[in-house]
Design a protein around this motif. Structure first.
Motif, mmCIF file in Angstrom:
data_model
loop_
_atom_site.group_PDB
_atom_site.id
_atom_site.type_symbol
_atom_site.label_atom_id
_atom_site.label_comp_id
_atom_site.label_asym_id
_atom_site.label_seq_id
_atom_site.Cartn_x
_atom_site.Cartn_y
_atom_site.Cartn_z
ATOM 1 N N UNK A 1 0.819 -1.100 0.010
ATOM 2 C CA UNK A 1 -0.091 0.009 0.039
ATOM 3 C C UNK A 1 0.853 1.408 0.045
ATOM 4 N N UNK A 2 1.947 1.007 0.871
ATOM 5 C CA UNK A 2 2.774 2.348 0.816
ATOM 6 C C UNK A 2 3.577 2.607 -0.565
ATOM 7 N N UNK A 3 3.701 1.389 -1.155
ATOM 8 C CA UNK A 3 4.492 1.326 -2.435
ATOM 9 C C UNK A 3 3.427 2.131 -3.624
ATOM 10 N N UNK A 4 2.239 1.675 -3.466
ATOM 11 C CA UNK A 4 1.066 2.263 -4.332
ATOM 12 C C UNK A 4 1.027 3.887 -4.097
ATOM 13 N N UNK A 5 1.241 4.299 -2.884
ATOM 14 C CA UNK A 5 1.080 5.726 -2.594
ATOM 15 C C UNK A 5 2.383 6.445 -3.310
ATOM 16 N N UNK A 6 3.399 5.742 -3.091
ATOM 17 C CA UNK A 6 4.737 6.663 -3.691
ATOM 18 C C UNK A 6 4.928 6.395 -5.205
ATOM 19 N N UNK A 7 4.504 5.314 -5.910
ATOM 20 C CA UNK A 7 4.461 5.295 -7.196
ATOM 21 C C UNK A 7 3.363 6.113 -7.790
ATOM 22 N N UNK A 8 2.272 6.329 -7.267
ATOM 23 C CA UNK A 8 1.181 7.199 -7.532
ATOM 24 C C UNK A 8 1.696 8.681 -7.629
ATOM 25 N N UNK A 9 2.311 8.949 -6.528
ATOM 26 C CA UNK A 9 2.937 10.372 -6.269
ATOM 27 C C UNK A 9 3.869 10.657 -7.341
ATOM 28 N N UNK A 10 4.594 9.935 -7.749
ATOM 29 C CA UNK A 10 5.793 10.147 -9.000
ATOM 30 C C UNK A 10 5.264 9.460 -10.450
ATOM 31 N N UNK A 11 4.004 9.261 -10.694
ATOM 32 C CA UNK A 11 3.510 8.864 -11.970
ATOM 33 C C UNK A 11 4.152 7.540 -12.035
ATOM 34 N N UNK A 12 4.442 6.629 -11.121
ATOM 35 C CA UNK A 12 5.104 5.422 -11.496
ATOM 36 C C UNK A 12 4.297 4.101 -11.662
ATOM 37 N N UNK A 13 4.755 3.119 -11.446
ATOM 38 C CA UNK A 13 4.180 1.770 -11.558
ATOM 39 C C UNK A 13 3.142 1.289 -10.559
ATOM 40 N N UNK A 14 1.914 1.383 -10.924
ATOM 41 C CA UNK A 14 0.760 0.725 -9.843
ATOM 42 C C UNK A 14 0.113 -0.469 -10.585
ATOM 43 N N UNK A 15 0.254 -1.468 -9.855
ATOM 44 C CA UNK A 15 -0.281 -2.832 -10.357
ATOM 45 C C UNK A 15 -1.770 -2.718 -9.899
ATOM 46 N N UNK A 16 -2.734 -2.518 -10.953
ATOM 47 C CA UNK A 16 -4.312 -2.434 -10.636
ATOM 48 C C UNK A 16 -4.844 -3.671 -10.427
ATOM 49 N N UNK A 17 -4.407 -4.705 -11.280
ATOM 50 C CA UNK A 17 -5.070 -6.224 -10.917
ATOM 51 C C UNK A 17 -3.798 -7.005 -11.705
ATOM 52 N N UNK A 18 -3.709 -8.200 -11.078
ATOM 53 C CA UNK A 18 -3.085 -9.291 -11.356
ATOM 54 C C UNK A 18 -3.295 -10.649 -11.153
ATOM 55 N N UNK A 19 -3.374 -11.444 -12.001
ATOM 56 C CA UNK A 19 -3.887 -12.973 -11.524
ATOM 57 C C UNK A 19 -2.661 -13.834 -12.279
ATOM 58 N N UNK A 20 -2.656 -15.023 -11.593
ATOM 59 C CA UNK A 20 -1.614 -15.934 -11.819
ATOM 60 C C UNK A 20 -2.555 -17.241 -11.905
ATOM 61 N N UNK A 21 -2.238 -18.378 -13.119
ATOM 62 C CA UNK A 21 -2.876 -19.505 -13.067
ATOM 63 C C UNK A 21 -3.424 -19.529 -14.733
ATOM 64 N N UNK A 22 -4.205 -20.455 -14.692
ATOM 65 C CA UNK A 22 -4.882 -20.727 -16.077
ATOM 66 C C UNK A 22 -6.209 -20.578 -16.045
ATOM 67 N N UNK A 23 -6.760 -19.481 -16.965
ATOM 68 C CA UNK A 23 -8.122 -19.267 -17.116
ATOM 69 C C UNK A 23 -9.134 -20.365 -17.823
ATOM 70 N N UNK A 24 -8.312 -21.134 -18.488
ATOM 71 C CA UNK A 24 -9.195 -22.089 -19.351
ATOM 72 C C UNK A 24 -9.364 -23.489 -18.638
ATOM 73 N N UNK A 25 -10.474 -24.107 -18.487
ATOM 74 C CA UNK A 25 -10.761 -25.248 -18.055
ATOM 75 C C UNK A 25 -10.510 -26.217 -19.237
#
Length: 85
Positions: free
Chosen positions: A17-41
Protein backbone atom coordinates in the motif's frame (compact mmCIF):
# COMPACT_ATOMS: atom_id res chain seq x y z
CA UNK A 1 0.36 -23.86 -0.32
CA UNK A 2 -2.66 -21.57 -0.49
CA UNK A 3 -2.59 -20.85 3.24
CA UNK A 4 1.12 -20.00 3.13
CA UNK A 5 0.61 -17.71 0.12
CA UNK A 6 -2.31 -16.00 1.86
CA UNK A 7 -0.22 -15.44 5.00
CA UNK A 8 2.67 -14.05 2.95
CA UNK A 9 0.32 -11.73 1.08
CA UNK A 10 -1.15 -10.46 4.34
CA UNK A 11 2.36 -9.60 5.57
CA UNK A 12 3.06 -7.68 2.33
CA UNK A 13 -0.18 -5.68 2.36
CA UNK A 14 0.96 -2.62 4.33
CA UNK A 15 4.25 -2.25 2.45
CA UNK A 16 2.50 -2.75 -0.89
CA UNK A 17 0.00 0.00 0.00
CA UNK A 18 2.86 2.38 0.80
CA UNK A 19 4.47 1.52 -2.52
CA UNK A 20 1.21 2.32 -4.32
CA UNK A 21 1.16 5.76 -2.67
CA UNK A 22 4.80 6.44 -3.59
CA UNK A 23 4.38 5.21 -7.15
CA UNK A 24 1.21 7.26 -7.69
CA UNK A 25 2.94 10.38 -6.33
CA UNK A 26 5.65 10.13 -8.98
CA UNK A 27 3.42 8.74 -11.76
CA UNK A 28 5.15 5.37 -11.41
CA UNK A 29 4.07 1.75 -11.72
CA UNK A 30 0.88 0.76 -9.91
CA UNK A 31 -0.40 -2.79 -10.33
CA UNK A 32 -4.19 -2.40 -10.56
CA UNK A 33 -4.99 -6.11 -11.03
CA UNK A 34 -2.86 -9.20 -11.51
CA UNK A 35 -3.76 -12.87 -11.66
CA UNK A 36 -1.75 -16.07 -11.88
CA UNK A 37 -2.87 -19.44 -13.16
CA UNK A 38 -4.84 -20.84 -16.07
CA UNK A 39 -8.20 -19.30 -16.96
CA UNK A 40 -9.14 -22.18 -19.26
CA UNK A 41 -10.79 -25.37 -18.05
CA UNK A 42 -9.82 -28.63 -19.79
CA UNK A 43 -12.93 -28.33 -22.00
CA UNK A 44 -11.83 -24.84 -23.15
CA UNK A 45 -14.35 -22.87 -21.09
CA UNK A 46 -13.16 -19.82 -19.17
CA UNK A 47 -13.06 -20.42 -15.41
CA UNK A 48 -11.77 -18.59 -12.35
CA UNK A 49 -11.20 -21.70 -10.23
CA UNK A 50 -7.59 -22.06 -11.38
CA UNK A 51 -6.41 -18.47 -10.87
CA UNK A 52 -5.26 -16.47 -7.86
CA UNK A 53 -5.05 -12.74 -7.26
CA UNK A 54 -1.39 -11.69 -7.08
CA UNK A 55 -1.90 -7.92 -7.16
CA UNK A 56 -0.41 -7.34 -3.71
CA UNK A 57 2.64 -9.61 -4.13
CA UNK A 58 3.48 -7.98 -7.48
CA UNK A 59 3.04 -4.45 -6.14
CA UNK A 60 5.27 -5.42 -3.23
CA UNK A 61 7.99 -6.30 -5.78
CA UNK A 62 7.81 -2.90 -7.54
CA UNK A 63 10.90 -0.80 -6.94
CA UNK A 64 11.59 2.63 -8.43
CA UNK A 65 8.84 2.25 -11.01
CA UNK A 66 10.01 -1.17 -12.20
CA UNK A 67 8.90 -4.74 -11.71
CA UNK A 68 11.59 -7.36 -12.19
CA UNK A 69 10.51 -10.99 -12.18
CA UNK A 70 12.90 -13.94 -11.97
CA UNK A 71 13.12 -16.50 -14.76
CA UNK A 72 12.06 -19.41 -12.55
CA UNK A 73 8.45 -20.50 -11.98
CA UNK A 74 6.40 -17.69 -10.51
CA UNK A 75 4.62 -20.22 -8.26
CA UNK A 76 7.77 -20.15 -6.10
CA UNK A 77 7.49 -16.41 -5.37
CA UNK A 78 6.21 -15.18 -2.00
CA UNK A 79 2.43 -14.79 -2.13
CA UNK A 80 2.11 -17.16 -5.11
CA UNK A 81 1.27 -20.84 -5.47
CA UNK A 82 0.21 -22.98 -8.42
CA UNK A 83 -3.61 -22.98 -8.32
CA UNK A 84 -3.73 -25.66 -11.03
CA UNK A 85 -2.26 -28.38 -8.82
Amino acid sequence: MKQTADEETLLMETAASRKVERERAKDGLVIEEAYYGNIYAPNGDVTTSNIIDVTIPLQFMVSKGELSLPRFSKSLLDGFFDPCL
